[in-house]
Design an enzyme around this catalytic site. Sequence first.
Site, PDB file in Angstrom:
ATOM      1  N   HIS A 233       0.943  -1.219  -0.087  1.00 52.96           N
ATOM      2  CA  HIS A 233      -0.097   0.158   0.047  1.00 52.96           C
ATOM      3  C   HIS A 233       0.876   1.382   0.063  1.00 52.96           C
ATOM      4  CE1 HIS A 233      -3.682   1.958   1.935  1.00 52.96           C
ATOM      5  NE2 HIS A 233      -3.547   2.609   0.823  1.00 52.96           N
ATOM      6  N   LEU A 234       0.651   2.242  -0.962  1.00 52.65           N
ATOM      7  CA  LEU A 234       1.707   2.992  -1.087  1.00 52.65           C
ATOM      8  C   LEU A 234       2.192   3.852   0.010  1.00 52.65           C
ATOM      9  CD1 LEU A 234       3.640   4.604  -3.219  1.00 52.65           C
ATOM     10  CD2 LEU A 234       1.553   6.028  -3.898  1.00 52.65           C
ATOM     11  N   HIS A 235       3.202   3.755   0.171  1.00 49.95           N
ATOM     12  CA  HIS A 235       4.023   4.559   1.486  1.00 49.95           C
ATOM     13  C   HIS A 235       5.294   5.036   1.618  1.00 49.95           C
ATOM     14  CE1 HIS A 235       4.856   0.598   2.556  1.00 49.95           C
ATOM     15  NE2 HIS A 235       5.629   1.041   3.470  1.00 49.95           N
ATOM     16  N   PHE A 236       5.685   6.122   2.279  1.00 52.31           N
ATOM     17  CA  PHE A 236       6.947   6.591   2.428  1.00 52.31           C
ATOM     18  C   PHE A 236       7.333   6.407   3.808  1.00 52.31           C
ATOM     19  CE2 PHE A 236       5.945   8.375  -1.631  1.00 52.31           C
ATOM     20  CZ  PHE A 236       6.832   8.362  -2.284  1.00 52.31           C
TER      21      PHE A 236
END
Length: 437
Positions: A233-236
């Site tokens: 799940h897109l994350h930084f």
Amino acid sequence: MLSIKRVPTVVSNYQAGCGGNCLGKCCLLGAKFPRYTFRGEKGRKYVENDGLSDGTGGMSLFDTLLMGEWEDRMSRGLFRYDVTACETKVIPGKYGFIAQLNEGRHLKKRPSEFRVDRVLQPFDPSKFNFTRMGQEEVLFCFEEDTGSKDHHEIQQFFLSPHVSASASPSVIAINVSPIEYGHVLLIPRIFDCLPQKMDRHSLLLALHMASEAANPFFRVGYNSLGAFATINHLHFQAYYFNMPFPVEKVPTRRLSGKFKNGVEVHELLNYPVRGLVFQGGDTLQNICNQVSLWCIYLQENNVPFNLLISDSGKRVFLFPQCYAEKQALGGVSRELLETQVNPAVWEISGHMVLKRKQDYEDASEEYAWKLLAEISLSQERFEEVKSSVMEAAFGDSDDILAIQASEETESIGLLKEVAVNGVPGMVSDEKRCLVHQ
């Protein structure tokens, strides 16, 4: 096809369910979160201490808010262990690798539950994702102010209206298995449920986050799938560490020429992991445009990578890597496997998170170099990737003047005198690391 061992995932702080307070549609109605907005007009130039808005000459508004909200969650017991109690030391040697003993992270972090041999995989709602986290784990929404015409009002912080899934804000949330003080997650457009796939818009958001902090010791990192991202799940990620990372101090060689927008590309020298450094240009958008082209090419060609945003968004480090694949193929020594260290962006940058006390006590520069050298692409493969990216992304474009390495050697970072030679364990050019295409 690689055979990957699958493990059950600890989904959130709510082990038995959402607890009636998650970010899913079942609980979102009526939820409110603070909202931090930043000036993000096109062409915004770098400004020293751009995030400072409290008039005191001290911490930026972003820093003040993030630290205050993070410490509030710590006082409420939302973390799985007390990261401030973890032992940390600088390993003796020329590089100054940093070792941390973090036994709690090994026992309590969320493990991966997807294939590690594919950089791009579709989002799977049946797997853990950040809409399952508790609402109290969210610190605030982080968004560009597109409505204000008063650019003297650089930042705003206020309680937002009711949050809706259709609005899909970007949020900053705590990492419940922290590595360091202030360890947080940036989740772009959280309710769009984007997979862990880099795009230009999301990278620019991460650069703005680093810029708003206006703190050289606040870094933002990204791990692709196959390079030890554990959640699709897109994350930084981001955290504070009050000293330079080893990778920020090593010398580099500038690739000849520069892009029209002033962005320069450098190659790391005398470091166990081969990588590139992007710097220069007048705006965040300039550096974002160049870095995102490389990231998109890598992920579309199934090359795992890690990315570090440094110097408040003014420098970006990019590391193609192949450790997870080598591990799955049986190409990593038992000695390194037994440490159970997964070398992601922080480890590659020189902050070694160790999970066993004996490894911490025995940590040496030779060990750190040996571990990181296993991550690196061979010189041959690295050159192939560089050439392919330049050809695919730019072709004969006037944006790039040349890609051959110049003879000029430059130093980067806060310390510019470091030049290290003869460190043992440098990955051999003959040891080619295969990456599935």
